[in-house]
Design an enzyme around this catalytic site. Sequence first.
Site, short mmCIF file in Angstrom:
data_model
loop_
_atom_site.label_atom_id
_atom_site.label_comp_id
_atom_site.label_asym_id
_atom_site.label_seq_id
_atom_site.Cartn_x
_atom_site.Cartn_y
_atom_site.Cartn_z
N ASN A 151 37.16 41.37 30.79
CA ASN A 151 38.60 41.11 30.61
C ASN A 151 38.96 39.62 30.52
O ASN A 151 39.94 39.29 29.88
CB ASN A 151 39.42 41.83 31.69
CG ASN A 151 39.09 41.39 33.07
OD1 ASN A 151 37.98 40.91 33.33
ND2 ASN A 151 40.01 41.54 33.99
N GLY A 227 33.58 42.64 38.66
CA GLY A 227 33.62 43.89 37.91
C GLY A 227 34.19 45.00 38.78
O GLY A 227 34.94 44.74 39.71
N SER A 228 33.78 46.21 38.48
CA SER A 228 34.38 47.37 39.15
C SER A 228 33.79 47.55 40.55
O SER A 228 32.64 47.19 40.81
CB SER A 228 34.14 48.62 38.31
OG SER A 228 32.76 48.81 38.14
N GLU A 247 33.74 40.18 43.33
CA GLU A 247 35.16 40.10 42.96
C GLU A 247 35.47 41.41 42.24
O GLU A 247 35.05 41.62 41.10
CB GLU A 247 35.40 38.90 42.03
CG GLU A 247 35.07 37.55 42.64
CD GLU A 247 36.07 37.12 43.70
OE1 GLU A 247 37.18 37.67 43.75
OE2 GLU A 247 35.72 36.24 44.51
N LEU A 248 36.20 42.31 42.91
CA LEU A 248 36.31 43.68 42.40
C LEU A 248 37.75 44.04 42.03
O LEU A 248 38.52 43.19 41.66
CB LEU A 248 35.72 44.64 43.44
CG LEU A 248 34.31 44.25 43.94
CD1 LEU A 248 33.83 45.21 45.02
CD2 LEU A 248 33.31 44.18 42.80
N CYS A 281 42.60 42.11 36.88
CA CYS A 281 42.34 42.68 38.20
C CYS A 281 43.55 42.52 39.13
O CYS A 281 43.70 43.30 40.07
CB CYS A 281 41.11 42.05 38.81
SG CYS A 281 41.15 40.27 38.69
N GLU A 375 42.78 52.02 40.54
CA GLU A 375 43.11 50.88 39.69
C GLU A 375 43.34 51.36 38.26
O GLU A 375 42.42 51.89 37.64
CB GLU A 375 41.94 49.88 39.72
CG GLU A 375 42.19 48.67 38.86
CD GLU A 375 41.00 47.71 38.85
OE1 GLU A 375 39.85 48.17 38.89
OE2 GLU A 375 41.24 46.50 38.80
#
Length: 472
Positions: A151, A227-228, A247-248, A281, A375
């Site tokens: 993204n 990412g996820s 970093e989710l 995010c 999300e």
Amino acid sequence: MEYPMRIAGEAVKSSHSRTVQLPYDGSAVGTIFEADPAQVVVAVASASAAAHVMREMTLHERAAILRKAYLKLLERADIFAQAISSESGKPIKEAKLEAERSALTLLFSAEEAHRLTGEVVPMDASPAGKGHWAMTVREPLGVIAAITPFNFPLNLSIHKIGPALAAGNAVVHKPASATPISAVLLAELLLECGLPKGALNVIMGPGGTIGQQLVTHKDIAMITFTGSPEVGLHLRHLAGMKRVTLELGNNGAVIIMPDADLDEAVARCVAGSYAHSGQVCISVQRIFVQNDIRGEFLDRFVAQTEKLRVGHPFEASTDISSLITEIEAERVAGWIKEAVDSGATLVTGGARNHATLSPAVVIDVPATAKLSCREAFGPVVGINRCQTLDEAIARVNDSEYGLQAGIYTRDIRTAFQAARRVHVGGFMINEIPQYRVDQMPYGGVKRSGTGREGPKYAIEEMTEPKLICWKV
Ligand code: NAP
């Protein structure tokens, strides 16, 4: 055009080529080459060799490379913006902003190289410390595996690569399969700026195979992943003794109190809900509006949302373009339907055309609907009622995630009560949760991750404090 991998400073192809497509219409953007397992091994070996070189470079030399890269990226901002927009489908005006922010992230990394310092330890605070002095120095970890999402293909890569190099590490970067081109352009640019060969290697290929081989390699000292949550948790389980930052995801929430500046709150919440089609995010996904102003907020919000222009990402006037794949657009449309089936109301938007979804507003979304509790990562926002601050805070905290949240109010006590009680990594007063500048500490609690980014904070994660003690 072909975009080979970068291993040991060389352009490297493989027998597995693949076409990168513009998500909006599937047109070809370029050809990339996916690593075979032997090439992953070579990339890590090349980084291991370069890690010794990086470690010995002075802070001045590392900072100079990063500062040159900052200037060169500014010069080439249009080329990078075009690459970002082509591979991710991000509207070109947002891609330009990403390119400019990315340059600044390089500059902040260069500046932090100058500030890499340890501390003097007050040894004689213990009786046994009498006659001893000590200090800490921050040492690089070695080889860092950087795994990045689609993204923000450039800026999120630089958030890992910039601090890693500033701290004297070497990197093997595996970008998202959908968006590998800006990563290759970045590696080329850093080489031109004098980065030693092998200090940044870019390999491509599926996360489940190539990515996993990379992160489990014995010579990787740290995994830095954005990412996820599903993949992040999986990597943590695989990591063993390797250092990990994650970093989710998030389901970003904002509270609107009756004394809010509605002009500002509405305009910012619309922007924060639909930038990059909600594939951010810290996108605004849940809005809790106090009952007294809910009608007015909603009317204004819908009116502004309906003015957004949906179209081709390369057109300067486009506000909303496609999601990363048609499958993702179908998923988000399915979540809107599920919310409506469980009692919510779709007020505007939600029409799908291939991978593009028009910006949607859904009201009164049950807390159990996916649109509330997971999300969304799409152009949809839930606008919900609340009566009191306590109720609003409870609903914001009723989430598995905790990256950023916010409140709009003119009352300082209300603002700081919320700031204290909402459980997130970053809280915004009179600003949307999507707000981020690249030097600030950024990261989440709960399922949103562990560790912080922002060059100063990433460098702390990417170095080891070593104690040196001497008897005087
Ligand atoms: P993703 O599917 O988790 O993929 C992220 C990266 O992980 C990609 O490079 C992917 O490669 C790789 N990967 C997948 N499986 C792997 C495995 N088993 N081992 C090693 N690597 C693996 O996420 P995404 O769809 O690209 O991005 C969206 C997610 O990122 C959202 O949840 C969003 O909230 C989160 N995000 C968080 C932040 C933050 O700062 N907190 C910022 C941006 C995005 P492939 O592409 O080849 O599958």
